[in-house]
Scaffold this motif. Sequence first.
Motif, PDB file in Angstrom:
ATOM      1  N   ASP A   1      16.497 -45.246 -19.549  1.00 53.14           N
ATOM      2  CA  ASP A   1      15.121 -44.742 -19.580  1.00 53.14           C
ATOM      3  C   ASP A   1      14.977 -43.432 -20.343  1.00 53.14           C
ATOM      4  N   GLY A   2      16.026 -42.763 -20.664  1.00 55.09           N
ATOM      5  CA  GLY A   2      15.939 -41.481 -21.352  1.00 55.09           C
ATOM      6  C   GLY A   2      17.281 -41.042 -21.889  1.00 55.09           C
ATOM      7  N   LEU A   3      17.286 -39.836 -22.419  1.00 57.92           N
ATOM      8  CA  LEU A   3      18.507 -39.286 -23.009  1.00 57.92           C
ATOM      9  C   LEU A   3      19.127 -38.265 -22.059  1.00 57.92           C
TER      10      LEU A   3
ATOM     11  N   ARG B   1      24.073 -25.412 -22.188  1.00 58.68           N
ATOM     12  CA  ARG B   1      23.745 -24.245 -21.372  1.00 58.68           C
ATOM     13  C   ARG B   1      22.292 -23.846 -21.543  1.00 58.68           C
ATOM     14  N   ALA B   2      21.806 -23.879 -22.808  1.00 58.23           N
ATOM     15  CA  ALA B   2      20.403 -23.530 -23.061  1.00 58.23           C
ATOM     16  C   ALA B   2      19.468 -24.518 -22.386  1.00 58.23           C
ATOM     17  N   LEU B   3      19.793 -25.804 -22.479  1.00 59.37           N
ATOM     18  CA  LEU B   3      18.953 -26.818 -21.835  1.00 59.37           C
ATOM     19  C   LEU B   3      18.915 -26.616 -20.327  1.00 59.37           C
ATOM     20  N   HIS B   4      20.036 -26.313 -19.736  1.00 65.06           N
ATOM     21  CA  HIS B   4      20.075 -26.055 -18.297  1.00 65.06           C
ATOM     22  C   HIS B   4      19.235 -24.815 -17.950  1.00 65.06           C
ATOM     23  N   HIS B   5      19.314 -23.810 -18.796  1.00 66.09           N
ATOM     24  CA  HIS B   5      18.544 -22.590 -18.546  1.00 66.09           C
ATOM     25  C   HIS B   5      17.053 -22.877 -18.635  1.00 66.09           C
ATOM     26  N   TRP B   6      16.639 -23.617 -19.644  1.00 66.75           N
ATOM     27  CA  TRP B   6      15.222 -23.938 -19.783  1.00 66.75           C
ATOM     28  C   TRP B   6      14.724 -24.770 -18.605  1.00 66.75           C
ATOM     29  N   ASP B   7      15.602 -25.607 -18.107  1.00 68.63           N
ATOM     30  CA  ASP B   7      15.257 -26.390 -16.914  1.00 68.63           C
ATOM     31  C   ASP B   7      15.088 -25.461 -15.709  1.00 68.63           C
ATOM     32  N   GLU B   8      16.005 -24.532 -15.541  1.00 68.96           N
ATOM     33  CA  GLU B   8      15.973 -23.637 -14.383  1.00 68.96           C
ATOM     34  C   GLU B   8      14.730 -22.752 -14.369  1.00 68.96           C
ATOM     35  N   ILE B   9      14.277 -22.311 -15.534  1.00 67.30           N
ATOM     36  CA  ILE B   9      13.106 -21.426 -15.586  1.00 67.30           C
ATOM     37  C   ILE B   9      11.804 -22.204 -15.720  1.00 67.30           C
ATOM     38  N   GLY B  10      11.907 -23.551 -15.753  1.00 69.43           N
ATOM     39  CA  GLY B  10      10.713 -24.377 -15.812  1.00 69.43           C
ATOM     40  C   GLY B  10      10.076 -24.465 -17.175  1.00 69.43           C
ATOM     41  N   LEU B  11      10.798 -24.089 -18.216  1.00 68.55           N
ATOM     42  CA  LEU B  11      10.243 -24.169 -19.564  1.00 68.55           C
ATOM     43  C   LEU B  11      10.301 -25.592 -20.101  1.00 68.55           C
ATOM     44  N   ALA B  12      11.372 -26.304 -19.830  1.00 71.12           N
ATOM     45  CA  ALA B  12      11.523 -27.681 -20.326  1.00 71.12           C
ATOM     46  C   ALA B  12      12.383 -28.451 -19.334  1.00 71.12           C
ATOM     47  N   ARG B  13      11.731 -29.092 -18.374  1.00 74.80           N
ATOM     48  CA  ARG B  13      12.456 -29.840 -17.360  1.00 74.80           C
ATOM     49  C   ARG B  13      12.480 -31.325 -17.698  1.00 74.80           C
ATOM     50  N   PRO B  14      13.632 -31.968 -17.508  1.00 72.75           N
ATOM     51  CA  PRO B  14      13.690 -33.422 -17.737  1.00 72.75           C
ATOM     52  C   PRO B  14      12.842 -34.137 -16.679  1.00 72.75           C
ATOM     53  N   SER B  15      12.135 -35.157 -17.117  1.00 75.42           N
ATOM     54  CA  SER B  15      11.210 -35.849 -16.209  1.00 75.42           C
ATOM     55  C   SER B  15      11.903 -36.841 -15.293  1.00 75.42           C
TER      56      SER B  15
ATOM     57  N   TYR C   1      22.006 -37.384 -12.598  1.00 76.64           N
ATOM     58  CA  TYR C   1      22.044 -36.854 -13.956  1.00 76.64           C
ATOM     59  C   TYR C   1      20.636 -36.736 -14.526  1.00 76.64           C
ATOM     60  N   ARG C   2      20.387 -35.642 -15.259  1.00 76.83           N
ATOM     61  CA  ARG C   2      19.077 -35.432 -15.872  1.00 76.83           C
ATOM     62  C   ARG C   2      18.891 -36.386 -17.049  1.00 76.83           C
ATOM     63  N   LEU C   3      17.648 -36.845 -17.205  1.00 77.86           N
ATOM     64  CA  LEU C   3      17.295 -37.675 -18.351  1.00 77.86           C
ATOM     65  C   LEU C   3      15.989 -37.167 -18.948  1.00 77.86           C
ATOM     66  N   TYR C   4      15.972 -37.052 -20.270  1.00 78.79           N
ATOM     67  CA  TYR C   4      14.796 -36.558 -20.977  1.00 78.79           C
ATOM     68  C   TYR C   4      14.027 -37.727 -21.589  1.00 78.79           C
ATOM     69  N   THR C   5      12.728 -37.766 -21.348  1.00 79.11           N
ATOM     70  CA  THR C   5      11.879 -38.811 -21.896  1.00 79.11           C
ATOM     71  C   THR C   5      11.401 -38.411 -23.286  1.00 79.11           C
ATOM     72  N   ALA C   6      10.661 -39.331 -23.921  1.00 78.76           N
ATOM     73  CA  ALA C   6      10.111 -39.040 -25.248  1.00 78.76           C
ATOM     74  C   ALA C   6       9.190 -37.834 -25.196  1.00 78.76           C
ATOM     75  N   GLY C   7       8.380 -37.710 -24.127  1.00 75.21           N
ATOM     76  CA  GLY C   7       7.504 -36.550 -23.983  1.00 75.21           C
ATOM     77  C   GLY C   7       8.291 -35.266 -23.814  1.00 75.21           C
ATOM     78  N   ASP C   8       9.378 -35.369 -23.048  1.00 76.62           N
ATOM     79  CA  ASP C   8      10.228 -34.186 -22.885  1.00 76.62           C
ATOM     80  C   ASP C   8      10.799 -33.747 -24.225  1.00 76.62           C
ATOM     81  N   LEU C   9      11.214 -34.724 -25.020  1.00 78.59           N
ATOM     82  CA  LEU C   9      11.808 -34.404 -26.322  1.00 78.59           C
ATOM     83  C   LEU C   9      10.795 -33.748 -27.247  1.00 78.59           C
ATOM     84  N   GLU C  10       9.538 -34.203 -27.168  1.00 82.88           N
ATOM     85  CA  GLU C  10       8.508 -33.599 -28.009  1.00 82.88           C
ATOM     86  C   GLU C  10       8.355 -32.112 -27.668  1.00 82.88           C
ATOM     87  N   ARG C  11       8.355 -31.794 -26.383  1.00 82.58           N
ATOM     88  CA  ARG C  11       8.252 -30.393 -25.966  1.00 82.58           C
ATOM     89  C   ARG C  11       9.481 -29.609 -26.414  1.00 82.58           C
TER      90      ARG C  11
END
Length: 268
Positions: free
Chosen positions: A8-10, A24-38, A45-55
Amino acid sequence: MPDATDTDGLTVGQVSTDLGVTVRALHHWDEIGLARPSLRTAAGYRLYTAGDLERLHRIVVYRELGLNLARIRVILDDSTTDVPGALRAQRAQVAERIDRLRQLSVGLDRMVDAHERGLLLSVEQQAAIFGPDWDPDRHAQARQRYGDTRQWRQYAERSAVRSPEDWQAVADSIAGLDRALVEAMDAGVTPGSPEANALVERHRELFTTSYFPLTRQMQVCLGRRFETDPAFAAHYDGIRAGLATWFRRSIDASARANGIDPDTATWR
């Protein structure tokens, strides 16, 4: 966060590779709520959707433009944000940094030249400042002789930031000291007297501010050269016959008054 299958995602690793962003950057962005995997798999395991990738793509673009994460969050999430205005402000900051870097580059070039050449003046400027009898090859000879010493490096660091006007001020100060030496000698001032000692100290301070720190022992060694080195002797004796010897004797007397034996003084 809904559960999903791996199809369903990456994963974080896949997104890291695709975007050139560290895990590490992706984990940090997730932790601060800037870019969380849906999505998240049943295994967690986290998975990023097409919308997540666009952001994420937008975050990467703005980050490469130099915006900080707080500013990026505002641009992405606040619909009232003046995005062109924010980008113009960022462009102005970048222009300022570019200007500072250009100035830094010029400063580095001058520092390199100063270490290699010593005096950053044209032959014409040297003649105008130091007089027509000045030897423009003097600094090249000094570089060859002293280039590996700490004193040459200290001198080069000062030379790199000096303008022709700065060097003119140095030349004027030296000329003023020379006149004072002649006046003292003509007035019968004796080496070791308070007047002579004051002139010796004036010379040491002037040399220290103009070239490199000059200790009293080093000044004694320099005084010997004033009397024995043809170029130095010609300078002082050309101003007044016998001045080179009088000045050397004055330096020696001042050294003795400060507990230094001029006969055994070394360059340190």
